[in-house]
Design a protein around this motif. Sequence first.
Motif, PDB file in Angstrom:
ATOM      1  N   ALA A   1       0.826  -1.205   0.000  1.00 35.07           N
ATOM      2  CA  ALA A   1       0.000   0.000   0.000  1.00 35.07           C
ATOM      3  C   ALA A   1       0.867   1.265   0.000  1.00 35.07           C
ATOM      4  CB  ALA A   1      -0.932   0.002   1.208  1.00 35.07           C
ATOM      5  N   GLY A   2       1.920   1.260   0.806  1.00 32.64           N
ATOM      6  CA  GLY A   2       2.801   2.421   0.875  1.00 32.64           C
ATOM      7  C   GLY A   2       3.517   2.694  -0.439  1.00 32.64           C
ATOM      8  N   LEU A   3       4.007   1.653  -1.079  1.00 34.25           N
ATOM      9  CA  LEU A   3       4.706   1.818  -2.352  1.00 34.25           C
ATOM     10  C   LEU A   3       3.759   2.292  -3.449  1.00 34.25           C
ATOM     11  CD1 LEU A   3       6.915  -1.417  -2.262  1.00 34.25           C
ATOM     12  CD2 LEU A   3       7.717   0.946  -2.022  1.00 34.25           C
ATOM     13  N   SER A   4       2.549   1.735  -3.493  1.00 31.47           N
ATOM     14  CA  SER A   4       1.605   2.140  -4.531  1.00 31.47           C
ATOM     15  C   SER A   4       1.117   3.574  -4.321  1.00 31.47           C
ATOM     16  CB  SER A   4       0.404   1.184  -4.572  1.00 31.47           C
ATOM     17  OG  SER A   4      -0.343   1.253  -3.381  1.00 31.47           O
ATOM     18  N   PHE A   5       1.070   4.020  -3.064  1.00 36.29           N
ATOM     19  CA  PHE A   5       0.689   5.406  -2.757  1.00 36.29           C
ATOM     20  C   PHE A   5       1.640   6.388  -3.443  1.00 36.29           C
ATOM     21  CE2 PHE A   5       1.707   9.110  -0.129  1.00 36.29           C
ATOM     22  CZ  PHE A   5       0.485   9.753  -0.084  1.00 36.29           C
ATOM     23  N   VAL A   6       2.925   6.148  -3.310  1.00 38.11           N
ATOM     24  CA  VAL A   6       3.927   7.050  -3.892  1.00 38.11           C
ATOM     25  C   VAL A   6       3.824   7.079  -5.411  1.00 38.11           C
ATOM     26  CG1 VAL A   6       6.393   7.491  -4.155  1.00 38.11           C
ATOM     27  CG2 VAL A   6       5.494   6.736  -1.947  1.00 38.11           C
ATOM     28  N   MET A   7       3.729   5.899  -6.015  1.00 37.55           N
ATOM     29  CA  MET A   7       3.679   5.831  -7.473  1.00 37.55           C
ATOM     30  C   MET A   7       2.391   6.436  -8.017  1.00 37.55           C
ATOM     31  SD  MET A   7       6.569   4.781  -8.184  1.00 37.55           S
ATOM     32  CE  MET A   7       6.181   5.010  -9.921  1.00 37.55           C
ATOM     33  N   ALA A   8       1.279   6.230  -7.338  1.00 39.12           N
ATOM     34  CA  ALA A   8       0.000   6.766  -7.802  1.00 39.12           C
ATOM     35  C   ALA A   8      -0.010   8.290  -7.742  1.00 39.12           C
ATOM     36  CB  ALA A   8      -1.138   6.199  -6.963  1.00 39.12           C
ATOM     37  N   LEU A   9       0.585   8.847  -6.708  1.00 38.88           N
ATOM     38  CA  LEU A   9       0.629  10.304  -6.574  1.00 38.88           C
ATOM     39  C   LEU A   9       1.389  10.923  -7.741  1.00 38.88           C
ATOM     40  CD1 LEU A   9      -0.389  12.437  -4.605  1.00 38.88           C
ATOM     41  CD2 LEU A   9       1.814  12.327  -3.429  1.00 38.88           C
ATOM     42  N   ILE A  10       2.490  10.303  -8.114  1.00 42.48           N
ATOM     43  CA  ILE A  10       3.278  10.778  -9.253  1.00 42.48           C
ATOM     44  C   ILE A  10       2.474  10.639 -10.548  1.00 42.48           C
ATOM     45  CG2 ILE A  10       5.348  10.355 -10.646  1.00 42.48           C
ATOM     46  CD1 ILE A  10       6.717   9.386  -8.055  1.00 42.48           C
ATOM     47  N   ALA A  11       1.802   9.492 -10.718  1.00 45.05           N
ATOM     48  CA  ALA A  11       1.038   9.245 -11.942  1.00 45.05           C
ATOM     49  C   ALA A  11      -0.126  10.216 -12.094  1.00 45.05           C
ATOM     50  CB  ALA A  11       0.521   7.807 -11.942  1.00 45.05           C
ATOM     51  N   ILE A  12      -0.825  10.508 -10.993  1.00 44.28           N
ATOM     52  CA  ILE A  12      -1.951  11.448 -11.052  1.00 44.28           C
ATOM     53  C   ILE A  12      -1.473  12.825 -11.479  1.00 44.28           C
ATOM     54  CG2 ILE A  12      -3.678  12.675  -9.686  1.00 44.28           C
ATOM     55  CD1 ILE A  12      -3.885  10.181  -7.918  1.00 44.28           C
ATOM     56  N   ALA A  13      -0.416  13.305 -10.839  1.00 39.93           N
ATOM     57  CA  ALA A  13       0.113  14.635 -11.163  1.00 39.93           C
ATOM     58  C   ALA A  13       0.543  14.711 -12.623  1.00 39.93           C
ATOM     59  CB  ALA A  13       1.282  14.966 -10.236  1.00 39.93           C
ATOM     60  N   ALA A  14       1.188  13.657 -13.114  1.00 44.53           N
ATOM     61  CA  ALA A  14       1.652  13.638 -14.496  1.00 44.53           C
ATOM     62  C   ALA A  14       0.477  13.630 -15.466  1.00 44.53           C
ATOM     63  CB  ALA A  14       2.546  12.426 -14.731  1.00 44.53           C
ATOM     64  N   MET A  15      -0.554  12.814 -15.193  1.00 50.68           N
ATOM     65  CA  MET A  15      -1.694  12.743 -16.100  1.00 50.68           C
ATOM     66  C   MET A  15      -2.470  14.055 -16.140  1.00 50.68           C
ATOM     67  SD  MET A  15      -5.013  10.193 -16.116  1.00 50.68           S
ATOM     68  CE  MET A  15      -5.679  10.918 -14.612  1.00 50.68           C
ATOM     69  N   MET A  16      -2.708  14.662 -14.997  1.00 49.98           N
ATOM     70  CA  MET A  16      -3.465  15.912 -14.970  1.00 49.98           C
ATOM     71  C   MET A  16      -2.711  17.025 -15.687  1.00 49.98           C
ATOM     72  SD  MET A  16      -6.279  15.047 -13.574  1.00 49.98           S
ATOM     73  CE  MET A  16      -7.081  16.629 -13.255  1.00 49.98           C
ATOM     74  N   ALA A  17      -1.392  17.041 -15.553  1.00 48.50           N
ATOM     75  CA  ALA A  17      -0.593  18.028 -16.269  1.00 48.50           C
ATOM     76  C   ALA A  17      -0.665  17.786 -17.776  1.00 48.50           C
ATOM     77  CB  ALA A  17       0.857  17.970 -15.790  1.00 48.50           C
ATOM     78  N   TRP A  18      -0.639  16.520 -18.185  1.00 48.64           N
ATOM     79  CA  TRP A  18      -0.715  16.177 -19.610  1.00 48.64           C
ATOM     80  C   TRP A  18      -2.064  16.599 -20.203  1.00 48.64           C
ATOM     81  CZ3 TRP A  18       2.249  14.461 -23.577  1.00 48.64           C
ATOM     82  CH2 TRP A  18       1.583  13.984 -24.707  1.00 48.64           C
ATOM     83  N   LEU A  19      -3.158  16.273 -19.502  1.00 50.61           N
ATOM     84  CA  LEU A  19      -4.488  16.547 -20.031  1.00 50.61           C
ATOM     85  C   LEU A  19      -4.821  18.030 -20.059  1.00 50.61           C
ATOM     86  CD1 LEU A  19      -6.553  13.645 -18.423  1.00 50.61           C
ATOM     87  CD2 LEU A  19      -5.664  13.809 -20.755  1.00 50.61           C
ATOM     88  N   LYS A  20      -4.032  18.827 -19.385  1.00 50.51           N
ATOM     89  CA  LYS A  20      -4.247  20.273 -19.421  1.00 50.51           C
ATOM     90  C   LYS A  20      -3.983  20.822 -20.813  1.00 50.51           C
ATOM     91  CE  LYS A  20      -3.055  24.486 -16.855  1.00 50.51           C
ATOM     92  NZ  LYS A  20      -2.229  25.028 -15.741  1.00 50.51           N
ATOM     93  N   ARG A  21      -3.103  20.143 -21.575  1.00 51.32           N
ATOM     94  CA  ARG A  21      -2.724  20.639 -22.902  1.00 51.32           C
ATOM     95  C   ARG A  21      -2.966  19.641 -24.025  1.00 51.32           C
ATOM     96  NH1 ARG A  21       3.093  23.789 -22.088  1.00 51.32           N
ATOM     97  NH2 ARG A  21       2.384  25.285 -20.508  1.00 51.32           N
ATOM     98  N   PHE A  22      -3.007  18.364 -23.697  1.00 52.66           N
ATOM     99  CA  PHE A  22      -3.046  17.363 -24.755  1.00 52.66           C
ATOM    100  C   PHE A  22      -4.239  16.423 -24.586  1.00 52.66           C
ATOM    101  CE2 PHE A  22       1.438  18.473 -23.899  1.00 52.66           C
ATOM    102  CZ  PHE A  22       1.736  19.092 -25.107  1.00 52.66           C
ATOM    103  N   SER A  23      -4.340  15.428 -25.483  1.00 50.25           N
ATOM    104  CA  SER A  23      -5.485  14.530 -25.527  1.00 50.25           C
ATOM    105  C   SER A  23      -5.178  13.179 -24.887  1.00 50.25           C
ATOM    106  CB  SER A  23      -5.916  14.315 -26.982  1.00 50.25           C
ATOM    107  OG  SER A  23      -4.961  13.490 -27.651  1.00 50.25           O
ATOM    108  N   PHE A  24      -6.161  12.273 -24.976  1.00 48.51           N
ATOM    109  CA  PHE A  24      -6.014  10.917 -24.448  1.00 48.51           C
ATOM    110  C   PHE A  24      -5.324   9.977 -25.438  1.00 48.51           C
ATOM    111  CE2 PHE A  24      -9.599  12.369 -21.794  1.00 48.51           C
ATOM    112  CZ  PHE A  24      -9.199  11.913 -20.552  1.00 48.51           C
ATOM    113  N   THR A  25      -4.953  10.478 -26.601  1.00 50.75           N
ATOM    114  CA  THR A  25      -4.439   9.614 -27.667  1.00 50.75           C
ATOM    115  C   THR A  25      -3.263   8.725 -27.252  1.00 50.75           C
ATOM    116  OG1 THR A  25      -5.218  11.158 -29.355  1.00 50.75           O
ATOM    117  CG2 THR A  25      -3.542   9.571 -30.025  1.00 50.75           C
ATOM    118  N   PRO A  26      -2.253   9.218 -26.516  1.00 52.92           N
ATOM    119  CA  PRO A  26      -1.155   8.322 -26.119  1.00 52.92           C
ATOM    120  C   PRO A  26      -1.614   7.114 -25.313  1.00 52.92           C
ATOM    121  CG  PRO A  26      -0.535  10.604 -25.773  1.00 52.92           C
ATOM    122  CD  PRO A  26      -1.999  10.597 -26.084  1.00 52.92           C
ATOM    123  N   PHE A  27      -2.645   7.294 -24.482  1.00 51.98           N
ATOM    124  CA  PHE A  27      -3.172   6.183 -23.698  1.00 51.98           C
ATOM    125  C   PHE A  27      -3.876   5.175 -24.609  1.00 51.98           C
ATOM    126  CE2 PHE A  27      -3.365  10.004 -20.942  1.00 51.98           C
ATOM    127  CZ  PHE A  27      -2.381   9.637 -20.048  1.00 51.98           C
TER     128      PHE A  27
END
Length: 281
Positions: free
Chosen positions: A231-257
Amino acid sequence: MPILHLLILALVQGITEFLPISSSGHLILAWAVFDAEGLPGLSQSDAHRLVIDIAVHVGTLGAVCLYFWRDLSGAIAGFFKLIAGGRGPMPRLALALIIGTLPVVVVGFVAKDLVASSLRSIEIIAWTTFGFGLLLYFADRIGLTVRRLEHITVVQALIIGLAQVLALVPGTSRSGITMTAARFLGYERQEAARFSLLLSIPTILGAGTLAGLDLAKAEDAQLTADALIAAGLSFVMALIAIAAMMAWLKRFSFTPFVWYRLGLAGLLFWLVYGNSGLLPV
């Protein structure tokens, strides 16, 4: 479990939970790879594996609660205001989260045995990864970007909630299908992701509570330690992933996913239908 294996599972879950690429599908694939390779220390029972899977989900729950703490605290306050007959953006958000959660709770309770046993094959994951990836692409292409979360209605929340039921099938992606539904309804990309992630909170909280009760009943100190580390390890990785995705979607589309999903589906089709013998199907 060896710490390396817990780390791999936590990385997989933390990175994929909130991206529209299916965390449950990736976790099933990870376990399948472990089994195929005959890695030591991975002969746990299905119950043990389920607890670890839910533990890494709980870690991601902590990450989304921290990242969206303003929305979450506003929704909680809005809930009590809603009970008192109040109106406004936060009571509307609280009501939308309740309405959006009910379908998956009802269907999940009724069909939990089917989901846990019959719908976890690599072949099913391949087809859902492919099909719902294409659906996300079309939704992102044709969906307008005119609505924000404060515009959400009860009917729209119910539509997104009904779409979330499809995520009970591994490979669909809970975040992916709810973002897809929101984009079809005309929500901006960041707003679609925002509601999707907020909608994950009650769902993961329910599953995490059940897993916690199972841990308490089991009185297994090693399993509890494994669950806490995961749980602790996934918490850290998820926080990074959320921040990265929200920053990406601010300017770009879902196409890479979408491209990632199609590539993964292609690999899985080869594993399933190409007689590779590398993974159990």
